[in-house]
Design a protein around this motif. Structure first.
Motif, PDB file in Angstrom:
ATOM      1  N   GLU A  18      57.560-105.359 -46.658  1.00 30.48           N
ATOM      2  CA  GLU A  18      58.660-105.690 -45.139  1.00 30.48           C
ATOM      3  C   GLU A  18      59.635-107.396 -45.163  1.00 30.48           C
ATOM      4  O   GLU A  18      58.615-108.033 -45.182  1.00 30.48           O
ATOM      5  CB  GLU A  18      57.708-105.479 -43.755  1.00 30.48           C
ATOM      6  N   TYR A  19      61.013-107.116 -45.487  1.00 31.32           N
ATOM      7  CA  TYR A  19      61.396-108.098 -44.687  1.00 31.32           C
ATOM      8  C   TYR A  19      63.002-107.981 -44.891  1.00 31.32           C
ATOM      9  O   TYR A  19      63.072-106.643 -44.115  1.00 31.32           O
ATOM     10  CB  TYR A  19      61.925-108.851 -46.641  1.00 31.32           C
ATOM     11  N   LEU A  20      63.234-109.047 -43.962  1.00 31.47           N
ATOM     12  CA  LEU A  20      64.431-108.786 -43.217  1.00 31.47           C
ATOM     13  C   LEU A  20      65.987-109.072 -43.609  1.00 31.47           C
ATOM     14  O   LEU A  20      66.178-110.061 -45.146  1.00 31.47           O
ATOM     15  CB  LEU A  20      64.732-109.878 -42.001  1.00 31.47           C
ATOM     16  N   ARG A  21      67.000-108.194 -43.871  1.00 32.15           N
ATOM     17  CA  ARG A  21      67.644-107.827 -44.669  1.00 32.15           C
ATOM     18  C   ARG A  21      68.521-107.835 -43.684  1.00 32.15           C
ATOM     19  O   ARG A  21      69.358-107.593 -42.499  1.00 32.15           O
ATOM     20  CB  ARG A  21      67.820-106.744 -45.901  1.00 32.15           C
ATOM     21  N   PRO A  22      70.317-108.211 -44.407  1.00 29.22           N
ATOM     22  CA  PRO A  22      71.603-107.970 -43.493  1.00 29.22           C
ATOM     23  C   PRO A  22      71.786-106.474 -42.904  1.00 29.22           C
ATOM     24  O   PRO A  22      71.006-105.331 -43.465  1.00 29.22           O
ATOM     25  CB  PRO A  22      72.206-108.089 -44.281  1.00 29.22           C
ATOM     26  N   ALA A  23      71.966-106.407 -41.802  1.00 28.19           N
ATOM     27  CA  ALA A  23      72.596-105.074 -40.631  1.00 28.19           C
ATOM     28  C   ALA A  23      73.685-104.029 -41.764  1.00 28.19           C
ATOM     29  O   ALA A  23      74.686-104.654 -42.155  1.00 28.19           O
ATOM     30  CB  ALA A  23      72.009-105.148 -39.434  1.00 28.19           C
ATOM     31  N   LYS A  24      73.542-102.768 -41.711  1.00 25.36           N
ATOM     32  CA  LYS A  24      74.120-102.255 -42.590  1.00 25.36           C
ATOM     33  C   LYS A  24      75.311-102.295 -41.982  1.00 25.36           C
ATOM     34  O   LYS A  24      76.979-102.238 -41.730  1.00 25.36           O
ATOM     35  CB  LYS A  24      74.079-100.808 -43.235  1.00 25.36           C
ATOM     36  N   ARG A  25      75.618-102.366 -40.697  1.00 25.20           N
ATOM     37  CA  ARG A  25      75.948-101.675 -39.584  1.00 25.20           C
ATOM     38  C   ARG A  25      76.496-103.004 -38.543  1.00 25.20           C
ATOM     39  O   ARG A  25      75.459-103.262 -38.094  1.00 25.20           O
ATOM     40  CB  ARG A  25      76.014-100.501 -39.037  1.00 25.20           C
ATOM     41  N   GLY A  26      77.514-103.513 -37.758  1.00 25.07           N
ATOM     42  CA  GLY A  26      76.910-104.711 -36.921  1.00 25.07           C
ATOM     43  C   GLY A  26      77.361-106.187 -37.988  1.00 25.07           C
ATOM     44  O   GLY A  26      76.679-105.593 -39.480  1.00 25.07           O
ATOM     45  N   GLY A  27      76.502-107.189 -37.339  1.00 30.61           N
ATOM     46  CA  GLY A  27      76.355-108.006 -38.039  1.00 30.61           C
ATOM     47  C   GLY A  27      74.799-108.661 -37.783  1.00 30.61           C
ATOM     48  O   GLY A  27      74.128-107.653 -37.233  1.00 30.61           O
ATOM     49  N   GLY A  28      74.174-109.591 -37.951  1.00 33.03           N
ATOM     50  CA  GLY A  28      72.092-110.218 -37.991  1.00 33.03           C
ATOM     51  C   GLY A  28      71.856-109.482 -39.148  1.00 33.03           C
ATOM     52  O   GLY A  28      72.436-108.466 -40.295  1.00 33.03           O
TER      53      GLY A  28
END
Length: 127
Positions: free
Chosen positions: A97-107
Protein backbone atom coordinates in the motif's frame (compact mmCIF):
# COMPACT_ATOMS: atom_id res chain seq x y z
CA UNK A 1 12.84 -23.73 -3.86
CA UNK A 2 14.87 -22.18 -6.63
CA UNK A 3 14.77 -18.49 -7.48
CA UNK A 4 14.92 -17.69 -11.20
CA UNK A 5 14.35 -13.95 -11.52
CA UNK A 6 13.67 -10.94 -9.31
CA UNK A 7 12.41 -7.55 -10.47
CA UNK A 8 12.34 -4.62 -8.05
CA UNK A 9 10.81 -1.21 -8.78
CA UNK A 10 10.23 1.64 -6.34
CA UNK A 11 11.26 -0.63 -3.48
CA UNK A 12 13.93 0.15 -0.88
CA UNK A 13 16.74 2.10 -2.55
CA UNK A 14 15.65 1.03 -6.06
CA UNK A 15 13.55 3.71 -7.76
CA UNK A 16 13.86 2.35 -11.31
CA UNK A 17 13.19 -1.28 -12.23
CA UNK A 18 16.15 -3.52 -11.46
CA UNK A 19 16.30 -7.14 -12.60
CA UNK A 20 18.35 -9.96 -11.12
CA UNK A 21 18.62 -13.12 -13.21
CA UNK A 22 19.48 -15.87 -10.71
CA UNK A 23 19.58 -18.44 -13.53
CA UNK A 24 22.76 -16.73 -14.76
CA UNK A 25 24.46 -18.18 -11.65
CA UNK A 26 22.93 -21.66 -11.98
CA UNK A 27 26.12 -23.31 -13.26
CA UNK A 28 28.11 -22.12 -10.24
CA UNK A 29 25.50 -23.24 -7.70
CA UNK A 30 26.38 -20.38 -5.36
CA UNK A 31 26.72 -16.62 -5.66
CA UNK A 32 27.61 -13.59 -3.57
CA UNK A 33 25.57 -10.44 -3.09
CA UNK A 34 28.27 -7.87 -2.54
CA UNK A 35 28.65 -4.12 -2.49
CA UNK A 36 29.34 -1.06 -0.41
CA UNK A 37 27.36 -0.08 2.65
CA UNK A 38 23.97 1.24 1.54
CA UNK A 39 24.18 -0.29 -1.94
CA UNK A 40 20.97 -2.31 -1.44
CA UNK A 41 22.21 -5.81 -0.58
CA UNK A 42 19.75 -6.28 2.29
CA UNK A 43 16.99 -4.73 0.19
CA UNK A 44 17.40 -7.53 -2.38
CA UNK A 45 16.73 -10.06 0.38
CA UNK A 46 13.87 -7.89 1.66
CA UNK A 47 12.35 -7.95 -1.84
CA UNK A 48 12.55 -11.75 -1.95
CA UNK A 49 10.80 -11.98 1.45
CA UNK A 50 8.17 -9.42 0.48
CA UNK A 51 7.51 -11.08 -2.88
CA UNK A 52 7.09 -14.54 -1.39
CA UNK A 53 5.49 -13.79 1.99
CA UNK A 54 4.08 -10.25 1.86
CA UNK A 55 6.19 -8.82 4.66
CA UNK A 56 9.75 -8.07 5.63
CA UNK A 57 10.80 -9.38 9.06
CA UNK A 58 13.28 -6.60 9.82
CA UNK A 59 10.59 -3.92 9.51
CA UNK A 60 8.14 -5.52 12.00
CA UNK A 61 4.90 -4.66 10.24
CA UNK A 62 6.31 -1.48 8.72
CA UNK A 63 5.03 -2.28 5.22
CA UNK A 64 4.81 1.46 4.56
CA UNK A 65 8.63 1.65 4.81
CA UNK A 66 9.04 -0.59 1.77
CA UNK A 67 8.40 2.15 -0.80
CA UNK A 68 11.55 3.87 -2.02
CA UNK A 69 12.22 7.35 -0.65
CA UNK A 70 13.48 8.18 -4.15
CA UNK A 71 10.05 7.63 -5.77
CA UNK A 72 7.98 10.44 -7.17
CA UNK A 73 4.28 10.27 -6.17
CA UNK A 74 3.31 8.72 -9.52
CA UNK A 75 6.02 6.02 -9.53
CA UNK A 76 4.96 2.40 -9.05
CA UNK A 77 6.24 0.15 -6.27
CA UNK A 78 6.37 -3.51 -7.21
CA UNK A 79 8.30 -6.73 -6.66
CA UNK A 80 8.10 -9.61 -9.15
CA UNK A 81 9.66 -12.93 -8.17
CA UNK A 82 9.87 -15.97 -10.42
CA UNK A 83 10.64 -19.26 -8.65
CA UNK A 84 10.15 -22.99 -8.92
CA UNK A 85 9.22 -25.65 -6.38
CA UNK A 86 8.36 -29.32 -6.84
CA UNK A 87 4.78 -28.34 -7.80
CA UNK A 88 5.98 -26.21 -10.75
CA UNK A 89 7.18 -22.77 -11.72
CA UNK A 90 5.42 -19.71 -10.34
CA UNK A 91 5.58 -15.92 -10.46
CA UNK A 92 4.34 -13.57 -7.74
CA UNK A 93 3.80 -9.87 -8.43
CA UNK A 94 3.25 -7.90 -5.23
CA UNK A 95 3.00 -4.23 -4.30
CA UNK A 96 2.56 -2.64 -0.87
CA UNK A 97 0.00 0.00 0.00
CA UNK A 98 1.27 3.48 -0.82
CA UNK A 99 0.02 6.99 -1.60
CA UNK A 100 -0.29 8.01 -5.24
CA UNK A 101 -1.78 11.05 -7.01
CA UNK A 102 -5.58 10.98 -7.17
CA UNK A 103 -7.01 10.38 -10.65
CA UNK A 104 -9.74 12.96 -10.07
CA UNK A 105 -9.13 16.22 -8.33
CA UNK A 106 -5.90 16.93 -6.52
CA UNK A 107 -4.03 15.42 -3.66
CA UNK A 108 -3.08 11.87 -2.89
CA UNK A 109 -5.05 8.67 -2.45
CA UNK A 110 -4.12 5.22 -1.18
CA UNK A 111 -3.06 2.66 -3.74
CA UNK A 112 -4.18 -0.62 -2.15
CA UNK A 113 -1.70 -3.42 -1.74
CA UNK A 114 -1.98 -6.05 -4.46
CA UNK A 115 -0.75 -9.54 -5.21
CA UNK A 116 -0.95 -11.75 -8.30
CA UNK A 117 0.11 -15.40 -8.41
CA UNK A 118 0.78 -16.98 -11.80
CA UNK A 119 1.87 -20.46 -12.83
CA UNK A 120 3.97 -21.22 -15.87
CA UNK A 121 2.09 -23.74 -18.00
CA UNK A 122 3.98 -24.59 -21.16
CA UNK A 123 5.35 -21.22 -22.23
CA UNK A 124 2.44 -19.16 -20.81
CA UNK A 125 1.88 -17.55 -17.42
CA UNK A 126 -1.63 -18.37 -16.16
CA UNK A 127 -3.09 -16.32 -13.28
Amino acid sequence: MRLHRLEIEGFGPFRERQTIDFDAFADDGVFLIGGRTGAGKSSILDAVCFGLYGNVPRYEGGEKRLRSDHCEPGDATEVVIDFSITAGRFRVTRSPEYLRPAKRGGGLTKQASAVLLEECVGAEWIG
